[in-house]
Design a protein around this motif. Sequence first.
Motif, short mmCIF file in Angstrom:
data_model
loop_
_atom_site.label_atom_id
_atom_site.label_comp_id
_atom_site.label_asym_id
_atom_site.label_seq_id
_atom_site.Cartn_x
_atom_site.Cartn_y
_atom_site.Cartn_z
N VAL A 193 96.28 28.72 -109.01
CA VAL A 193 95.32 28.74 -107.90
C VAL A 193 96.00 29.32 -106.66
N ILE A 194 95.37 30.34 -106.09
CA ILE A 194 95.86 30.94 -104.84
C ILE A 194 94.75 30.82 -103.81
N SER A 195 94.99 30.00 -102.78
CA SER A 195 93.96 29.69 -101.80
C SER A 195 94.14 30.48 -100.51
N GLU A 196 93.08 30.46 -99.69
CA GLU A 196 93.07 31.08 -98.36
C GLU A 196 93.47 32.56 -98.42
N VAL A 197 92.85 33.25 -99.35
CA VAL A 197 93.13 34.67 -99.56
C VAL A 197 92.06 35.51 -98.89
N LYS A 198 92.46 36.53 -98.19
CA LYS A 198 91.53 37.52 -97.64
C LYS A 198 91.73 38.83 -98.40
N ALA A 199 90.83 39.07 -99.35
CA ALA A 199 90.93 40.27 -100.18
C ALA A 199 90.44 41.48 -99.40
N THR A 200 91.10 42.61 -99.59
CA THR A 200 90.73 43.84 -98.88
C THR A 200 90.41 44.99 -99.82
N GLY A 201 90.93 44.96 -101.04
CA GLY A 201 90.67 46.07 -101.95
C GLY A 201 91.32 45.84 -103.29
N ILE A 202 91.23 46.84 -104.14
CA ILE A 202 91.87 46.76 -105.45
C ILE A 202 92.78 47.97 -105.64
N SER A 203 93.80 47.80 -106.46
CA SER A 203 94.66 48.90 -106.86
C SER A 203 94.42 49.17 -108.34
N LYS A 204 94.54 50.43 -108.74
CA LYS A 204 94.32 50.79 -110.14
C LYS A 204 95.16 52.00 -110.50
N ASP A 205 95.39 52.15 -111.78
CA ASP A 205 96.08 53.34 -112.28
C ASP A 205 95.19 54.02 -113.30
N GLU A 206 95.77 54.89 -114.12
CA GLU A 206 94.95 55.64 -115.08
C GLU A 206 94.32 54.74 -116.14
N HIS A 207 94.84 53.52 -116.29
CA HIS A 207 94.29 52.59 -117.29
C HIS A 207 93.28 51.62 -116.69
N GLY A 208 93.21 51.55 -115.37
CA GLY A 208 92.26 50.64 -114.73
C GLY A 208 92.92 49.73 -113.71
N PHE A 209 92.37 48.56 -113.54
CA PHE A 209 92.78 47.60 -112.51
C PHE A 209 94.24 47.17 -112.69
N THR A 210 94.95 47.09 -111.56
CA THR A 210 96.35 46.62 -111.61
C THR A 210 96.63 45.47 -110.64
N ALA A 211 95.88 45.41 -109.52
CA ALA A 211 96.19 44.38 -108.53
C ALA A 211 95.04 44.23 -107.54
N LEU A 212 94.97 43.03 -106.97
CA LEU A 212 94.05 42.75 -105.87
C LEU A 212 94.82 42.85 -104.57
N SER A 213 94.38 43.72 -103.67
CA SER A 213 95.06 43.88 -102.38
C SER A 213 94.50 42.86 -101.39
N THR A 214 95.38 42.23 -100.62
CA THR A 214 94.96 41.23 -99.66
C THR A 214 95.71 41.42 -98.34
N SER A 215 95.13 40.90 -97.28
CA SER A 215 95.81 40.93 -95.98
C SER A 215 96.64 39.68 -95.75
N THR A 216 96.59 38.74 -96.69
CA THR A 216 97.28 37.47 -96.53
C THR A 216 98.40 37.26 -97.54
N HIS A 217 98.26 37.82 -98.74
CA HIS A 217 99.21 37.56 -99.81
C HIS A 217 99.75 38.85 -100.44
N GLY A 218 99.60 39.96 -99.75
CA GLY A 218 100.06 41.22 -100.32
C GLY A 218 99.23 41.60 -101.53
N GLU A 219 99.87 42.18 -102.53
CA GLU A 219 99.18 42.53 -103.76
C GLU A 219 99.37 41.42 -104.80
N ILE A 220 98.25 40.96 -105.34
CA ILE A 220 98.28 39.95 -106.40
C ILE A 220 98.08 40.69 -107.71
N LEU A 221 99.12 40.75 -108.54
CA LEU A 221 99.09 41.55 -109.75
C LEU A 221 98.27 40.89 -110.85
N GLY A 222 97.63 41.71 -111.66
CA GLY A 222 96.87 41.22 -112.79
C GLY A 222 96.41 42.36 -113.67
#
Length: 489
Positions: free
Chosen positions: A215-244
């Motif tokens: 669980v990661i709380s109090e997150v302000k998401a701003t965008g997503i990162s992706k490569d040629e295969h698709g989604f790689t991370a959720l970009s946030t202004s509070t927690h940097g990039e959350i990889l997945g």
Amino acid sequence: MKRPEQIVIIGFGPVAASLIEGLLPSVTAGDCELTVISAEKHLAYNRVLLAELAIGAAELEHLLMVDAARLDAAGVNVLLGAQATGVDRARRQVLVRDHEPVSYDRLVFATGARAMIPTLNGLNFDPHADTALPDGVFALRTVDDAQKLQHSLSIGGRILILGGGILGIEAALAIAASGGKPVLVHHGAAPLGRVVDSDGGALLTRCLKDAGVEVISEVKATGISKDEHGFTALSTSTHGEILGGALLISTGVRARTELAEGCGLAVGRGIKTNQFLCADTEQRIYALGDCAEVDGQAPVGLLAPGWAQASWLAQHLSTPTEVPAPDFSASDVLMLKGQGIEVAAAGDVSAGFWDKPELQATVFADPSAGRYLKVVTRDGVVTGFLSIGLPQTSAELVLAYERGNQLPVDRSTLLRLDDPAALDLSSVVPSDEDQLCRCSGATYGQVAHAVGEGCTTVAQVGDSCRAGTGCGGCKSKIEELLKKAPALA
């Protein structure tokens, strides 16, 4: 000889399936002809159990809510994979892509809701259309979404769930139960932030972590990162990039109203109708379920009121002069069950010990045992409660809350209900009118009647009165009534 009335339903979800079931006697009798237009290629299915489908705990046929052979035998015309593109109200026709127009005498919008996609860099957001999402990013509203989640699970890696509501939590728990690596990401201080207080939220967070959910709380998401295969991370202004490796979006839904708006019907938070579900002045067009704003009330996103609307509308369309005024009110009780987590909440629990003389706040906490209870009463009557890890206490509070009953002066007696060594101290016995199944709205009396008529399994009870056909949270109660059946015979 009177011409059969032409009834057309746009949409084929659980609420539409219920309406069709109610209209079948009229169809069979030749009083009406029924056409169903569905953009999906599947018959109506239970969306509540899509996470179970994704993790392999259920098969698609177990989610289906209609019998194709029965519809065919009755003469129901079902157009699957057919996209309604417009409604010509002057000619009383529904325009369908790659099909001839479908004429109607009565038209029902059962178009439901689509996932609300947040405004994030990298997502093409359109509030009035099904957004094309990048590979590895999906909601959980359709069978196709479930298959995408299943594929992500087969690859392994972390699966991010954006949204801390009940659906996001249930998806995260299902992923954890399958051996996956769910990460629940949300903007609040704790999941279910609208219904928990700070202490209850802290315990819920710990329970989720114990169940295998990061669980990661109090997150302000701003965008997503992706490569040629698709989604790689959720970009946030509070927690940097959350990889997945994948992102499951669970940030709410929005009513599908664009088709209704395009033909001149009034829309707001849904297609606007009067208390009788009618959306036009000629009494030819109706709306119900997640796409309908009924008499000023926004869609609540629950099966029970949708099924109640479907039941009433089926009677109205079959015998319009004999149906009593409808009541589509829905309980605000929230219940979460999964991976050993039991949560029930309702009303407002924000009151403190000394806020107002007429309000009494009672709190019990046993974090080591995963138990927490807060009850707020006004003159002894429950106005809000939060219960974690206390299933019997929760059941008592739900009944007392919905009935408006006063609680015992000694609130500690509630806690004894969950003491395995104690006798049954329940002071509130469910009546025939009390709701047993929160998805279908089925009462204890309806389930007892089904059992009395010979039902011996949960599935048979579901076929009789729909109890247990939603989220499945009431199956244990149905099993209890089935066990008591021989003694009651």
